[in-house]
Design a protein around this motif. Sequence first.
Motif, PDB file in Angstrom:
ATOM      1  N   THR A   1      80.811   5.248 116.095  1.00 28.47           N
ATOM      2  CA  THR A   1      79.456   5.026 115.615  1.00 28.47           C
ATOM      3  C   THR A   1      79.502   4.612 114.150  1.00 28.47           C
ATOM      4  N   GLN A   2      78.355   4.262 113.608  1.00 28.16           N
ATOM      5  CA  GLN A   2      78.325   3.853 112.213  1.00 28.16           C
ATOM      6  C   GLN A   2      78.153   5.065 111.296  1.00 28.16           C
TER       7      GLN A   2
ATOM      8  N   GLU B   1      81.697  15.050 120.450  1.00 27.04           N
ATOM      9  CA  GLU B   1      80.338  15.338 120.902  1.00 27.04           C
ATOM     10  C   GLU B   1      79.562  16.209 119.926  1.00 27.04           C
ATOM     11  N   ASN B   2      80.272  16.957 119.080  1.00 27.84           N
ATOM     12  CA  ASN B   2      79.629  17.797 118.085  1.00 27.84           C
ATOM     13  C   ASN B   2      79.402  17.055 116.769  1.00 27.84           C
ATOM     14  N   LEU B   3      79.675  15.729 116.807  1.00 25.16           N
ATOM     15  CA  LEU B   3      79.512  14.834 115.660  1.00 25.16           C
ATOM     16  C   LEU B   3      80.473  15.161 114.520  1.00 25.16           C
ATOM     17  N   GLN B   4      81.577  15.830 114.873  1.00 24.56           N
ATOM     18  CA  GLN B   4      82.635  16.053 113.900  1.00 24.56           C
ATOM     19  C   GLN B   4      83.459  14.769 113.779  1.00 24.56           C
ATOM     20  N   VAL B   5      83.725  14.343 112.556  1.00 25.53           N
ATOM     21  CA  VAL B   5      84.448  13.091 112.324  1.00 25.53           C
ATOM     22  C   VAL B   5      85.940  13.304 112.578  1.00 25.53           C
TER      23      VAL B   5
ATOM     24  N   MET C   1      79.793  10.837 107.267  1.00 26.52           N
ATOM     25  CA  MET C   1      79.232  11.596 108.379  1.00 26.52           C
ATOM     26  C   MET C   1      78.453  10.675 109.299  1.00 26.52           C
ATOM     27  N   ALA C   2      78.322  11.096 110.547  1.00 28.06           N
ATOM     28  CA  ALA C   2      77.520  10.344 111.511  1.00 28.06           C
ATOM     29  C   ALA C   2      76.055  10.737 111.363  1.00 28.06           C
ATOM     30  N   ASN C   3      75.174   9.903 111.873  1.00 27.15           N
ATOM     31  CA  ASN C   3      73.749  10.218 111.902  1.00 27.15           C
ATOM     32  C   ASN C   3      73.540  11.432 112.820  1.00 27.15           C
ATOM     33  N   PRO C   4      72.874  12.495 112.336  1.00 30.94           N
ATOM     34  CA  PRO C   4      72.644  13.666 113.195  1.00 30.94           C
ATOM     35  C   PRO C   4      71.897  13.338 114.488  1.00 30.94           C
ATOM     36  N   ALA C   5      71.135  12.233 114.486  1.00 30.70           N
ATOM     37  CA  ALA C   5      70.399  11.832 115.692  1.00 30.70           C
ATOM     38  C   ALA C   5      71.319  11.342 116.800  1.00 30.70           C
TER      39      ALA C   5
END
Length: 262
Positions: A68-69, A88-92, A98-102
């Motif tokens: 993702t961006q 899936e937990n948006l951990q890089v 960081m990824a967008n929380p959305a």
Amino acid sequence: MSHDTFNLDKNQLIQHAFNQMEQHIQDAGYSLRQKLALTCRILFDNGHDSGLAGQITARMEQPGTFLTQRLGLGFDEISAGNLLLVDENLQVLEGDGMANPANRFHAWVYRARPDVRCIIHTHAVHTAALSMLEVPLQISHMDNCVLYEDVAFLPKWPGVPVGNEEGELIASALGNKRALLLAHHGLLVACGSIEEACLLALAFERAARMHLLAASAGKIEPIDPELGREAHDWILRAQRSAAAFAYYARRSLKQPHNADCL
């Protein structure tokens, strides 16, 4: 098949065209990262700019991961080198920032739809304007039939989509379709390839614009369902998607501001 095609019926001619596409249209050779970055630039260049709003993701081979961006970059700033690999937990897992929380609702869609390889969510202006009317997107023109009977509608705005509740709601509303109009929000496209997702996002915004234009002039008349389905299947071919994506990529790469994309 004979070179004399004047005695063939429509179904035979369609199949003949599909056979030719398989012979003559090849993938442009971009890597997955390059395709995702190009999608960001293509969408920016075609009316999907909304500042930092919107996310584009691509499922990776390792289960539960996607590209993702980076939060803080606009679609016009995304390149193959600054994409993030997240879980899936948006951990890089790879990359900086960081990824967008959305992006949380993307993980819910990927879980619900194993066939989906790419998700696009934008607040393109005509789609966003249509979403304010709380009415489904009407597909009633040949050019938009790639979305015929393939757009779901979520009539209730759940608020900022950073919770698990919103992820469950959006994944459920999408069902088995490729696209979703979210009231008071924007569009979602979920497809089996990056190329297809890019093209459906472009088609979605164009269809929303045409819907608003036509509705402002009179009543939108429906098209024949059988012909709509025929056009849907005609347009939605991997070879056509590859050719169209390559065209939009060439067009965007001609622009100086996209020189760093790849």
